[in-house]
Write a protein that holds these residues in place. Structure first.
Motif, PDB file in Angstrom:
ATOM      1  N   GLU A  78      -0.277   6.988  -7.245  1.00 50.19           N
ATOM      2  CA  GLU A  78      -0.451   5.541  -7.061  1.00 50.19           C
ATOM      3  C   GLU A  78      -0.918   5.289  -5.630  1.00 50.19           C
ATOM      4  O   GLU A  78      -0.528   5.982  -4.694  1.00 50.19           O
ATOM      5  CB  GLU A  78       0.874   4.808  -7.327  1.00 50.19           C
ATOM      6  CG  GLU A  78       2.040   5.271  -6.480  1.00 50.19           C
ATOM      7  CD  GLU A  78       3.282   4.464  -6.720  1.00 50.19           C
ATOM      8  OE1 GLU A  78       3.174   3.368  -7.298  1.00 50.19           O
ATOM      9  OE2 GLU A  78       4.388   4.908  -6.310  1.00 50.19           O
ATOM     10  N   HIS A  79      -1.801   4.256  -5.494  1.00 50.56           N
ATOM     11  CA  HIS A  79      -2.355   3.890  -4.187  1.00 50.56           C
ATOM     12  C   HIS A  79      -1.766   2.574  -3.687  1.00 50.56           C
ATOM     13  O   HIS A  79      -1.815   2.305  -2.483  1.00 50.56           O
ATOM     14  CB  HIS A  79      -3.881   3.770  -4.274  1.00 50.56           C
ATOM     15  CG  HIS A  79      -4.532   5.059  -4.755  1.00 50.56           C
ATOM     16  ND1 HIS A  79      -4.647   6.184  -3.966  1.00 50.56           N
ATOM     17  CD2 HIS A  79      -5.085   5.390  -5.966  1.00 50.56           C
ATOM     18  CE1 HIS A  79      -5.259   7.165  -4.654  1.00 50.56           C
ATOM     19  NE2 HIS A  79      -5.530   6.696  -5.876  1.00 50.56           N
ATOM     20  N   TYR A  80      -1.287   1.753  -4.584  1.00 48.21           N
ATOM     21  CA  TYR A  80      -0.623   0.514  -4.185  1.00 48.21           C
ATOM     22  C   TYR A  80       0.497   0.225  -5.184  1.00 48.21           C
ATOM     23  O   TYR A  80       0.549   0.786  -6.284  1.00 48.21           O
ATOM     24  CB  TYR A  80      -1.617  -0.657  -4.135  1.00 48.21           C
ATOM     25  CG  TYR A  80      -2.197  -1.035  -5.490  1.00 48.21           C
ATOM     26  CD1 TYR A  80      -1.596  -2.016  -6.287  1.00 48.21           C
ATOM     27  CD2 TYR A  80      -3.339  -0.404  -5.995  1.00 48.21           C
ATOM     28  CE1 TYR A  80      -2.120  -2.337  -7.531  1.00 48.21           C
ATOM     29  CE2 TYR A  80      -3.855  -0.723  -7.234  1.00 48.21           C
ATOM     30  CZ  TYR A  80      -3.247  -1.698  -7.990  1.00 48.21           C
ATOM     31  OH  TYR A  80      -3.761  -2.020  -9.221  1.00 48.21           O
ATOM     32  N   SER A 137       1.112   9.093  -1.840  1.00 46.62           N
ATOM     33  CA  SER A 137       1.297   9.476  -3.243  1.00 46.62           C
ATOM     34  C   SER A 137      -0.063   9.697  -3.871  1.00 46.62           C
ATOM     35  O   SER A 137      -1.009   8.925  -3.646  1.00 46.62           O
ATOM     36  CB  SER A 137       2.052   8.387  -4.001  1.00 46.62           C
ATOM     37  OG  SER A 137       2.161   8.723  -5.367  1.00 46.62           O
ATOM     38  N   ALA A 138      -0.192  10.749  -4.676  1.00 44.09           N
ATOM     39  CA  ALA A 138      -1.447  11.026  -5.378  1.00 44.09           C
ATOM     40  C   ALA A 138      -1.546  10.293  -6.693  1.00 44.09           C
ATOM     41  O   ALA A 138      -2.630  10.183  -7.257  1.00 44.09           O
ATOM     42  CB  ALA A 138      -1.568  12.539  -5.619  1.00 44.09           C
ATOM     43  N   GLU A 171       0.840  -1.191   0.000  1.00 46.08           N
ATOM     44  CA  GLU A 171       0.000   0.000   0.000  1.00 46.08           C
ATOM     45  C   GLU A 171       0.873   1.238   0.000  1.00 46.08           C
ATOM     46  O   GLU A 171       1.893   1.312   0.697  1.00 46.08           O
ATOM     47  CB  GLU A 171      -0.913   0.001   1.219  1.00 46.08           C
ATOM     48  CG  GLU A 171      -1.877   1.199   1.253  1.00 46.08           C
ATOM     49  CD  GLU A 171      -2.769   1.173   2.479  1.00 46.08           C
ATOM     50  OE1 GLU A 171      -3.572   2.109   2.627  1.00 46.08           O
ATOM     51  OE2 GLU A 171      -2.657   0.222   3.277  1.00 46.08           O
ATOM     52  N   ALA A 205       0.466   5.223   0.680  1.00 46.70           N
ATOM     53  CA  ALA A 205      -0.531   6.130   1.277  1.00 46.70           C
ATOM     54  C   ALA A 205      -0.208   7.590   1.051  1.00 46.70           C
ATOM     55  O   ALA A 205      -1.078   8.443   1.262  1.00 46.70           O
ATOM     56  CB  ALA A 205      -0.616   5.858   2.783  1.00 46.70           C
TER      57      ALA A 205
END
Length: 632
Positions: free
Chosen positions: A107-109, A104-105, A100, A102
């Motif tokens: 990428e989420h995973y 970064s705008a 995960e 948390a």
């Protein structure tokens, strides 16, 4: 053939004479191996096995039985520990896990691909992630090698728990096994485990997004300096040129490198220096600046040499299209011939202007023909060999000498008495000693000083080699001992000398080396010394035994009794004047006339004895021995 092979039942074949056994050991490709015999003993035919495969299997598994007693059990098979049986045997699985992100705008995973290794020798496991350059992540060994706990009851993961297409949780992180290598698949199938079909490895979506080319937005063309700087920053066109400066005094061809900076359209010229080129090591010939190509109309009194050039004064600046390989370009009054460029410059012109011809121009100087070396004529200073060294090298070396000749003829000198042949009356009575040095064929002339003569005397010519008249500087001919004969004339740098006498060492040396000299030279010296030998013989045989010194002393006592003054110096000069050849001998008549002129009483007994002692035959008198009684 039907009888058992037991003692007493065998029948010996008397016709059989060969009992050799066939070879069963052989080599193939350098390795030894055994094979079944093809023939029996003595070349007998071997019959094929008549037993079936089942009977052969029973014979292999069935133990031997005895009619009496217990059957002997076979030894148990050897035990091999697992760490020996499974040494260096590793099961390798390709897996990935999802992490995960948390903060970064974009990428989420994140999908991270790893390799799971299971070591069969001790049931340990480790997880390794391949390192990716510039990934910004801590990669490599994510989990060290050890036995991984399976649950809270204390169980550990075993290779039986591993298979494709399953999720494996270790320390709170879930791994998806998608594939394995061939050894892992064969091992699991050999142990009775059905291996699931492999799955496709999942890629990281953000990484795939970064790999896709970004479409550049179409921006309308226009003079945008900031956009030009961002596009062409650190991009420089490099041209190799030659600056021809031969029209100026001490000018030359200067190799230069022209840099065109695409970021701001500036030009820089650097001079290429080589070792020992004789120029100051200043690399920048023209600093980085924008160079004007065409000036706008301006008044003549405008001080353009002092003020800076602005865009209002320039109609056109130099651009990349003005630099072409094979053409000349004028920059601030200097003309440069561009003969080559680098690969980046070629790619730039090929992409932007479509130019494909980048054939370099050959600017190497053709080797000039070496002019033949002309030796200048001899100027008369020094010896020709020494002067020639100044024409052969900048730092002349002394000419080589014959060392063997110098060692053999060391301290061997031939001395001659010479008279100067000159129209000047004062030079007629001058006598010189000419010394010829056999070690290096040099000549030195010395003038014995004469009191009240007005000539100081001393060294007349220092030791040097003297050339003969008529010789050329290219082929000089020097005087040799064979050229010195009694009465011969020697010309030394414009002065003529006549040889009148020689040392007795000259005669002895010529007689010892008669084969090296002409017969005329040796005979001339012998004829000169013959009258002296006659004088010695006459003096030793014709008079009573009385020393010459005693006779001279008595003559001097008798002359002192005379009351008339006597000028001995003029008396000596008179004898030398009449001896034009300088031989030391005069005719007896002339000798007596000179004595009568100076009122010398030749009729006395003592003077008659002295004259008879100095006489050489009947018509010659050695006046030098006679003058010993008249010291000057």
């Amino acid at each position: 053939p039907g009888l058992p092979f037991l003692p007493g039942c065998a029948i010996k074949d008397p016709t059989k004479t060969s009992f050799h056994r066939s070879q069963t050991l052989d080599f193939k490709n350098g390795y030894a191996f055994s094979r079944l015999p093809r023939e029996g003993v003595g070349g007998d035919t071997l019959f094929a096995n008549q037993l079936s495969q089942d009977e052969l299997d029973d014979l292999c598994t069935k133990g031997t039985t005895l009619t009496y007693g217990l059957v002997k059990r076979s030894a148990p098979s050897g035990f091999t520990p697992p760490f020996v049986a499974y040494d260096k045997k590793v099961l390798k699985f390709d897996a990935y896990f999802q992490e995960e992100v948390a903060i970064s705008a974009e990428e989420h995973y994140r999908i991270r691909q790893v390799g799971i290794y299971y070591y069969l020798e001790d049931d340990t496991m480790c997880v390794i992630e391949p390192k990716v350059k510039n990934s910004g992540l801590v990669q490599g060994k994510l989990m060290r090698r050890h036995r991984v706990p399976k649950n809270e009851q204390g169980d550990y993961y075993h290779w039986k728990d591993l298979n494709l297409g399953i999720d494996l949780t270790m320390y709170g992180r879930t791994y998806r096994l998608v594939n394995c290598d061939s050894f892992t698949k064969v091992f699991l199938e050999s142990q009775g485990i059905e291996v699931n079909p492999p799955e496709e490895m999942v890629s990281d979506p953000y990484t795939e997004q970064r790999r896709t080319p970004v479409q550049k937005p179409i921006v309308p063309a226009g003079p945008d300096p900031f956009r030009q700087f961002l596009t062409y920053d650190t991009k420089v066109l490099r041209f190799y040129a030659i600056w021809d400066d031969t029209n100026c005094a001490f000018g030359d061809h200067h190799p230069c490198v022209i840099h065109y900076f695409l970021a701001d359209d500036t030009v820089e010229v650097r001079e290429v220096h080589r070792r020992n080129d004789g120029r100051d090591p200043f690399p920048v010939l023209m600093r980085r600046q924008r160079l004007p190509k065409i000036f706008a109309d301006k008044s003549k009194n405008f001080p353009s040499c002092v003020l800076e050039i602005t865009d209002h004064e320039v109609q056109e600046w130099y651009s990349p299209k003005d630099f072409v390989v094979g053409k000349s370009i004028t920059l601030l009054g200097r003309t440069f011939l561009i003969y080559d460029c680098d690969k980046f410059t070629q790619d730039f012109y090929r992409e932007k202007y479509g130019i494909t011809d980048f054939q370099p121009v050959d600017v190497n100087k053709k080797p000039t023909e070496k002019a033949p070396q002309v030796i200048p004529p001899y100027n008369g200073f020094g010896i020709p060999e020494d002067s020639l060294q100044n024409c052969l090298s900048l730092f002349p070396k002394p000419p080589r000498k014959d060392i063997i000749k110098m060692l053999e003829n060391n301290l061997k000198i031939l001395r001659y008495q010479v008279a100067l042949e000159s129209p000047v009356p004062e030079d007629k009575n001058r006598r010189f000693i000419l010394s010829y040095f056999l070690s290096d064929d040099t000549i030195g002339i010395y003038e014995p000083p004469v009191r009240n003569s007005g000539i100081p005397g001393g060294k007349y010519l220092k030791r040097t080699r003297v050339t003969k008249p008529g010789s050329t500087p290219e082929n000089p001919m020097y005087y040799e001992p064979s050229d010195f004969t009694i009465g011969s004339t020697i010309e030394v740098f414009g002065h003529r000398f006549v040889i009148t006498d020689a040392d007795e060492y000259v005669l002895n040396y010529l007689e010892r080396n008669a084969e090296s000299f002409p017969a005329a030279t040796l005979q001339s010296i012998r004829d000169h010394f013959h009258p002296r030998q006659v004088v010695v013989e006459t003096a030793s045989s014709g008079f009573p035994k009385k020393d010459l010194d005693d006779l001279i002393a008595e003559v001097q006592k008798e002359l002192k009794l005379q009351h008339e003054p006597f000028n001995t110096r003029k008396f000596h000069e008179a004898f030398h004047h009449f001896d034009t050849e300088g031989s030391g001998f005069l005719d007896k008549t002339r000798f007596l006339n000179v004595c009568d002129r100076f009122h010398v009483p030749t009729s006395t007994i003592l003077l008659k004895k002295l004259i008879d002692y100095c006489s050489c035959g009947e018509d010659k008198v050695n006046y030098r021995d006679f003058l010993l009684a008249f010291p000057s």
